[in-house]
Design a protein around this motif. Structure first.
Motif: not given
Length: 215
Positions: A120-147
Protein backbone atom coordinates in the motif's frame (compact mmCIF):
# COMPACT_ATOMS: atom_id res chain seq x y z
CA UNK A 1 10.29 16.61 -9.44
CA UNK A 2 7.45 19.17 -9.05
CA UNK A 3 4.97 19.19 -6.17
CA UNK A 4 2.26 17.61 -8.30
CA UNK A 5 4.45 14.61 -9.14
CA UNK A 6 5.69 14.20 -5.57
CA UNK A 7 2.12 14.01 -4.23
CA UNK A 8 1.02 11.12 -6.46
CA UNK A 9 -0.83 8.38 -4.60
CA UNK A 10 -0.63 5.38 -6.94
CA UNK A 11 -2.36 2.28 -5.62
CA UNK A 12 -0.92 -1.24 -6.14
CA UNK A 13 -1.62 -2.76 -9.54
CA UNK A 14 -3.33 -6.14 -9.33
CA UNK A 15 -1.79 -8.58 -11.80
CA UNK A 16 -4.11 -10.70 -13.89
CA UNK A 17 -3.44 -14.24 -15.06
CA UNK A 18 -2.18 -14.41 -18.65
CA UNK A 19 -2.63 -17.27 -21.11
CA UNK A 20 0.52 -16.70 -23.12
CA UNK A 21 -1.51 -15.99 -26.26
CA UNK A 22 -1.46 -12.25 -25.66
CA UNK A 23 0.10 -10.44 -28.63
CA UNK A 24 2.82 -7.78 -28.60
CA UNK A 25 1.70 -4.78 -30.59
CA UNK A 26 3.08 -1.47 -31.79
CA UNK A 27 0.55 1.29 -32.39
CA UNK A 28 -2.16 -1.35 -32.49
CA UNK A 29 -0.35 -3.56 -35.00
CA UNK A 30 0.70 -7.13 -34.21
CA UNK A 31 4.52 -7.46 -34.42
CA UNK A 32 4.41 -11.26 -34.67
CA UNK A 33 5.28 -12.22 -31.10
CA UNK A 34 3.20 -13.44 -28.18
CA UNK A 35 3.72 -13.43 -24.42
CA UNK A 36 4.49 -17.17 -24.58
CA UNK A 37 7.55 -16.29 -26.68
CA UNK A 38 8.83 -14.10 -23.85
CA UNK A 39 8.21 -16.85 -21.30
CA UNK A 40 10.07 -19.38 -23.44
CA UNK A 41 12.98 -16.97 -23.89
CA UNK A 42 13.23 -15.84 -20.27
CA UNK A 43 12.44 -18.83 -18.04
CA UNK A 44 13.13 -22.01 -20.02
CA UNK A 45 16.34 -22.49 -18.02
CA UNK A 46 14.69 -23.91 -14.89
CA UNK A 47 18.09 -25.02 -13.60
CA UNK A 48 19.18 -21.40 -13.08
CA UNK A 49 19.02 -20.26 -9.46
CA UNK A 50 16.30 -17.64 -9.78
CA UNK A 51 14.00 -19.66 -12.02
CA UNK A 52 14.57 -22.90 -10.09
CA UNK A 53 13.53 -21.12 -6.90
CA UNK A 54 10.21 -20.05 -8.39
CA UNK A 55 9.74 -23.50 -9.93
CA UNK A 56 10.28 -25.08 -6.50
CA UNK A 57 7.50 -22.85 -5.15
CA UNK A 58 5.26 -24.12 -7.93
CA UNK A 59 6.12 -27.75 -7.13
CA UNK A 60 5.20 -27.26 -3.48
CA UNK A 61 2.06 -25.46 -4.61
CA UNK A 62 0.97 -28.49 -6.63
CA UNK A 63 1.40 -30.69 -3.57
CA UNK A 64 -0.96 -28.54 -1.51
CA UNK A 65 -3.35 -27.99 -4.45
CA UNK A 66 -2.87 -24.24 -4.40
CA UNK A 67 -4.91 -21.81 -6.45
CA UNK A 68 -2.90 -21.71 -9.68
CA UNK A 69 -5.38 -19.24 -11.12
CA UNK A 70 -3.84 -16.63 -8.82
CA UNK A 71 -0.69 -14.76 -9.85
CA UNK A 72 2.46 -15.27 -7.78
CA UNK A 73 3.02 -12.40 -5.34
CA UNK A 74 6.59 -11.23 -5.89
CA UNK A 75 6.58 -9.17 -2.68
CA UNK A 76 4.64 -11.47 -0.37
CA UNK A 77 5.84 -12.04 3.19
CA UNK A 78 5.82 -15.78 2.44
CA UNK A 79 5.69 -17.81 -0.76
CA UNK A 80 2.50 -19.87 -0.62
CA UNK A 81 -0.71 -20.28 1.34
CA UNK A 82 -2.68 -23.51 1.37
CA UNK A 83 -6.46 -23.71 1.22
CA UNK A 84 -6.33 -24.36 4.97
CA UNK A 85 -4.47 -21.09 5.51
CA UNK A 86 -1.01 -22.60 6.10
CA UNK A 87 1.64 -20.01 5.26
CA UNK A 88 4.64 -21.63 3.58
CA UNK A 89 8.16 -20.42 2.82
CA UNK A 90 9.99 -22.37 0.08
CA UNK A 91 13.76 -22.59 -0.39
CA UNK A 92 15.62 -24.51 -3.09
CA UNK A 93 19.11 -25.76 -3.89
CA UNK A 94 20.79 -28.04 -6.42
CA UNK A 95 24.09 -29.87 -6.76
CA UNK A 96 24.13 -29.16 -10.50
CA UNK A 97 23.86 -25.69 -11.99
CA UNK A 98 23.30 -24.54 -15.56
CA UNK A 99 26.84 -23.13 -15.74
CA UNK A 100 30.12 -25.07 -15.96
CA UNK A 101 31.28 -26.59 -12.66
CA UNK A 102 34.45 -28.20 -11.34
CA UNK A 103 32.59 -29.50 -8.29
CA UNK A 104 29.03 -29.99 -7.17
CA UNK A 105 27.54 -26.98 -5.41
CA UNK A 106 27.57 -27.05 -1.62
CA UNK A 107 23.99 -27.25 -0.38
CA UNK A 108 22.99 -24.32 1.80
CA UNK A 109 19.57 -22.76 2.27
CA UNK A 110 18.81 -19.18 3.30
CA UNK A 111 16.73 -18.80 6.46
CA UNK A 112 17.06 -15.02 6.87
CA UNK A 113 14.35 -13.02 8.57
CA UNK A 114 12.65 -10.17 6.76
CA UNK A 115 10.30 -7.29 7.35
CA UNK A 116 6.82 -7.29 5.89
CA UNK A 117 6.56 -5.40 2.59
CA UNK A 118 3.51 -3.16 2.57
CA UNK A 119 2.32 -2.83 -1.03
CA UNK A 120 0.00 0.00 0.00
CA UNK A 121 2.87 2.38 0.75
CA UNK A 122 5.87 0.64 -0.82
CA UNK A 123 7.71 0.34 2.49
CA UNK A 124 9.06 -2.44 4.70
CA UNK A 125 7.31 -2.41 8.07
CA UNK A 126 7.45 -4.21 11.38
CA UNK A 127 10.18 -6.25 12.98
CA UNK A 128 12.26 -8.59 10.84
CA UNK A 129 11.01 -12.12 11.45
CA UNK A 130 9.91 -15.31 9.71
CA UNK A 131 6.32 -14.83 8.59
CA UNK A 132 5.53 -18.38 7.44
CA UNK A 133 4.16 -21.23 9.55
CA UNK A 134 6.18 -23.87 7.73
CA UNK A 135 9.45 -24.00 5.78
CA UNK A 136 9.90 -26.39 2.86
CA UNK A 137 13.48 -26.94 1.71
CA UNK A 138 13.62 -28.38 -1.80
CA UNK A 139 16.74 -30.15 -3.03
CA UNK A 140 17.22 -31.10 -6.66
CA UNK A 141 19.32 -34.09 -5.69
CA UNK A 142 20.19 -35.60 -9.08
CA UNK A 143 23.97 -35.49 -9.62
CA UNK A 144 23.91 -36.78 -13.20
CA UNK A 145 24.19 -33.88 -15.63
CA UNK A 146 23.13 -36.08 -18.54
CA UNK A 147 19.62 -36.74 -17.26
CA UNK A 148 18.92 -34.01 -14.72
CA UNK A 149 15.38 -32.71 -15.18
CA UNK A 150 13.65 -30.53 -12.56
CA UNK A 151 10.28 -31.48 -14.03
CA UNK A 152 10.75 -35.08 -12.91
CA UNK A 153 9.70 -34.74 -9.31
CA UNK A 154 11.38 -37.99 -8.27
CA UNK A 155 14.66 -36.11 -8.75
CA UNK A 156 13.77 -33.82 -5.83
CA UNK A 157 13.83 -34.41 -2.10
CA UNK A 158 12.17 -32.24 0.51
CA UNK A 159 12.70 -31.26 4.13
CA UNK A 160 9.74 -29.77 6.01
CA UNK A 161 10.07 -27.89 9.29
CA UNK A 162 7.74 -25.83 11.47
CA UNK A 163 9.10 -22.29 11.70
CA UNK A 164 9.75 -22.42 15.44
CA UNK A 165 12.51 -24.95 14.81
CA UNK A 166 14.18 -22.53 12.41
CA UNK A 167 13.81 -19.75 14.98
CA UNK A 168 15.49 -22.01 17.54
CA UNK A 169 18.37 -23.04 15.28
CA UNK A 170 21.36 -21.66 17.18
CA UNK A 171 24.25 -22.23 14.78
CA UNK A 172 23.09 -19.53 12.36
CA UNK A 173 20.05 -17.37 11.81
CA UNK A 174 20.88 -16.60 8.18
CA UNK A 175 21.51 -20.00 6.57
CA UNK A 176 21.43 -23.73 7.19
CA UNK A 177 23.49 -26.49 5.56
CA UNK A 178 22.10 -29.78 4.32
CA UNK A 179 24.01 -31.61 7.03
CA UNK A 180 22.45 -29.49 9.77
CA UNK A 181 19.01 -29.72 8.20
CA UNK A 182 19.24 -33.51 8.05
CA UNK A 183 19.81 -33.58 11.81
CA UNK A 184 16.55 -31.71 12.38
CA UNK A 185 14.22 -33.58 10.04
CA UNK A 186 14.13 -36.56 7.71
CA UNK A 187 14.21 -36.26 3.93
CA UNK A 188 10.90 -36.98 2.20
CA UNK A 189 9.66 -37.43 -1.36
CA UNK A 190 7.06 -35.45 -3.30
CA UNK A 191 4.27 -37.93 -2.53
CA UNK A 192 4.71 -37.25 1.20
CA UNK A 193 4.87 -33.47 0.94
CA UNK A 194 1.27 -32.49 1.64
CA UNK A 195 1.02 -34.72 4.70
CA UNK A 196 4.31 -33.43 6.11
CA UNK A 197 3.31 -29.81 5.60
CA UNK A 198 0.08 -30.44 7.52
CA UNK A 199 2.00 -32.24 10.28
CA UNK A 200 4.57 -29.44 10.59
CA UNK A 201 1.80 -26.86 10.74
CA UNK A 202 0.08 -28.66 13.63
CA UNK A 203 3.44 -28.84 15.41
CA UNK A 204 3.92 -25.11 14.85
CA UNK A 205 0.49 -24.31 16.28
CA UNK A 206 1.15 -26.47 19.35
CA UNK A 207 4.48 -24.72 19.89
CA UNK A 208 2.87 -21.29 19.72
CA UNK A 209 0.15 -22.38 22.13
CA UNK A 210 2.72 -23.60 24.66
CA UNK A 211 4.64 -20.32 24.45
CA UNK A 212 1.56 -18.15 24.87
CA UNK A 213 1.45 -16.62 28.32
CA UNK A 214 -2.02 -16.88 29.72
CA UNK A 215 -3.28 -14.40 32.36
Amino acid sequence: MNNKESSLNLLPIEATLKSGEEKLTYNGNNIGYKLINFWQWSVSDILSNATRGRFAEFIVGTAIEFDNAAVRDEWGAYDLESKKGIKIEVKSASYIQSWSQKNYSAITFSIKTSKYWNTENGMSIGTAKRHADVYVFCLLKNKDQENIDPMKLEQWSFFVLPTYKIDGYTRSQSSITLNSLSKLVNEIQYSELREEINRAYLEQIKSLSKNTIKP
